[in-house]
Write an enzyme that holds these catalytic residues in place. Sequence first.
Site, short mmCIF file in Angstrom:
data_model
loop_
_atom_site.label_atom_id
_atom_site.label_comp_id
_atom_site.label_asym_id
_atom_site.label_seq_id
_atom_site.Cartn_x
_atom_site.Cartn_y
_atom_site.Cartn_z
N HIS A 254 -6.37 -0.86 6.56
CA HIS A 254 -5.62 -1.94 7.48
C HIS A 254 -7.54 -1.80 8.58
O HIS A 254 -7.61 -3.18 9.18
CB HIS A 254 -4.98 -0.90 8.26
CG HIS A 254 -3.52 -0.74 8.25
ND1 HIS A 254 -3.46 -1.68 7.37
CD2 HIS A 254 -2.89 -0.15 8.58
CE1 HIS A 254 -1.96 -1.33 7.23
NE2 HIS A 254 -1.25 -0.01 7.55
N LYS B 21 1.01 -1.28 -0.45
CA LYS B 21 0.41 0.43 -0.10
C LYS B 21 1.11 1.16 -0.30
O LYS B 21 1.95 1.02 0.55
CB LYS B 21 -0.93 -0.15 1.24
CG LYS B 21 -0.10 -0.06 2.77
CD LYS B 21 -1.11 0.61 3.66
CE LYS B 21 -1.48 1.76 4.18
NZ LYS B 21 -0.78 1.72 5.01
N GLU C 278 -1.25 4.22 18.02
CA GLU C 278 -0.48 4.92 18.03
C GLU C 278 0.38 5.53 18.39
O GLU C 278 0.01 6.37 19.37
CB GLU C 278 0.51 4.63 16.05
CG GLU C 278 0.08 4.02 15.54
CD GLU C 278 0.27 3.91 13.94
OE1 GLU C 278 1.01 3.51 13.65
OE2 GLU C 278 0.31 4.54 13.75
N ASP D 121 -1.71 -6.08 2.57
CA ASP D 121 -2.62 -5.01 4.03
C ASP D 121 -1.25 -5.83 4.93
O ASP D 121 -1.83 -7.29 5.77
CB ASP D 121 -4.05 -5.09 3.77
CG ASP D 121 -4.04 -3.86 5.57
OD1 ASP D 121 -3.49 -4.18 6.15
OD2 ASP D 121 -5.11 -3.87 4.71
N HIS D 122 -0.87 -5.19 5.96
CA HIS D 122 0.31 -6.35 6.92
C HIS D 122 -1.35 -6.34 8.03
O HIS D 122 -0.22 -7.16 8.67
CB HIS D 122 1.05 -5.70 7.31
CG HIS D 122 1.43 -4.27 8.06
ND1 HIS D 122 0.82 -3.20 7.80
CD2 HIS D 122 1.57 -4.34 9.36
CE1 HIS D 122 1.22 -2.83 9.17
NE2 HIS D 122 1.40 -3.37 9.78
N LYS E 25 -1.88 8.90 15.40
CA LYS E 25 -1.10 9.00 15.81
C LYS E 25 -0.08 10.17 16.77
O LYS E 25 -1.60 11.10 17.56
CB LYS E 25 0.52 9.68 15.11
CG LYS E 25 0.01 8.36 14.09
CD LYS E 25 1.45 8.97 12.93
CE LYS E 25 1.32 7.73 11.61
NZ LYS E 25 1.67 6.58 11.99
N ASP F 223 -4.31 6.19 5.49
CA ASP F 223 -3.13 5.87 5.43
C ASP F 223 -3.38 5.06 6.14
O ASP F 223 -2.65 3.41 6.47
CB ASP F 223 -2.05 6.83 6.65
CG ASP F 223 -0.98 5.79 6.84
OD1 ASP F 223 -0.13 4.98 5.99
OD2 ASP F 223 -0.64 5.54 8.27
N LYS G 89 -0.94 -10.66 10.68
CA LYS G 89 -1.49 -10.29 11.89
C LYS G 89 -2.06 -11.83 13.13
O LYS G 89 -3.02 -11.87 12.87
CB LYS G 89 -1.63 -9.09 12.85
CG LYS G 89 -1.12 -8.31 12.29
CD LYS G 89 -1.61 -6.50 13.40
CE LYS G 89 -0.61 -5.05 12.56
NZ LYS G 89 0.42 -5.45 13.26
#
Length: 375
Positions: A126, A34, A102, A63-64, A225, A121, A68
């Site tokens: 995600h 992405k 985060e 899409d990491h 963030k 983002d 998971k």
Amino acid sequence: MFYLAVGPALFGDIAGHLKAAGLATAQSRLVVEKPIGRDLASACALNKAIASVFDEHQVFRIDHYLGKETVQNLMALRFANALYEPLWNSAHVDHVQITVAETVGLEGRAGYYDKAGALRDMVQNHMLQLLCLTAMEPPASLDADAVRDEKLKVLRALKPVDAANASRLTVRGQYRAGAANGGPAKGYLEELEGGVSDTETFVALKAEIENWRWAGVPFYLRTGKRLAARVSEIVVQFKPIPHSIFGEQAGRCVANQLVIRLQPDEGVKQWIMIKDPGPGGMRLRHVPLDMSFAESFGIRNPDAYERLLMDAVRGYQTLFMRRDEVEQAWAWVDPILAAWAETHQETQGYTAGTWGPSGSIALIERDGRTWHESL
Ligand code: BG6
């Protein structure tokens, strides 16, 4: 296998050159990172450029989050147990919360991030993937298309957010100077080094899925963030019991809650009511059945990328996004971006090291609910 961790503007050119050099064969696979575009039109153009060289079954869009451990456990929990599925609907679930918080800030990625913002983002990919896995119908098998068909149906059922309802359903935030990881932290604009920007570093929104299973069950999403803690979790809040047989002295019956923790300390907590042990009559207590994967299994979870790249080598596409999924996610996100632009919905400031702007708390409290305390 060709793995492109490059700016998306180069995807098409690289694919074209691979073909020209005779390297794109029927056995080749293309892994792309992405962002797949910054809106629906650019995503379609990228997908088209890739498709002119590679067949969809050769394309692995990462899409990491799908790699998971706990995200896959969500599927095990839902579809390897008889316990949850009968309750997994609007008759028994009050609402769902998905938090991806985060503590990091820009991390030197200003060039990319300031043009993207948290909605592009994190939410478009995600967060929507987590929502899909939580909300989808049981697929007939773990076959890649069986799973991705079900996720696509969820995306298609998302109620549109537009200029008429965006200010009620969405909140944008941007961090100001504060604290992070035990020290002082600069504000977003200071990190940009004097730049002027209204890019959101935080988003909270209320999503609704218009289908039989989920009608009337809000999915509250928040990500940002420089928040108070690094924590990602999905909270399924069940409805309260219809009637309590216990007197006032027993204490309040708190509704059941299932907390699926993606990181850190991956695990699952099922909150239930029990009798406080010991004599002294019937007093109720809200306690978790607590399953920490690290404690229970004592093994190192593979990094999401280890798993995903291994799956790509093996040709398993279940944990990768299909072309139509990516495009449908943009089709829902685009009108939100357009609504923000049209209505001039500005970012609300929040102090670095907190849980985001006050508007995020108001978003959920207006409905008589509160964000799950993630610590
Ligand atoms: C990336 C985003 O996709 O995910 C980053 O571009 C974000 O901005 C990261 O920090 C979060 O990933 P993780 O695995 O650390 O939660």
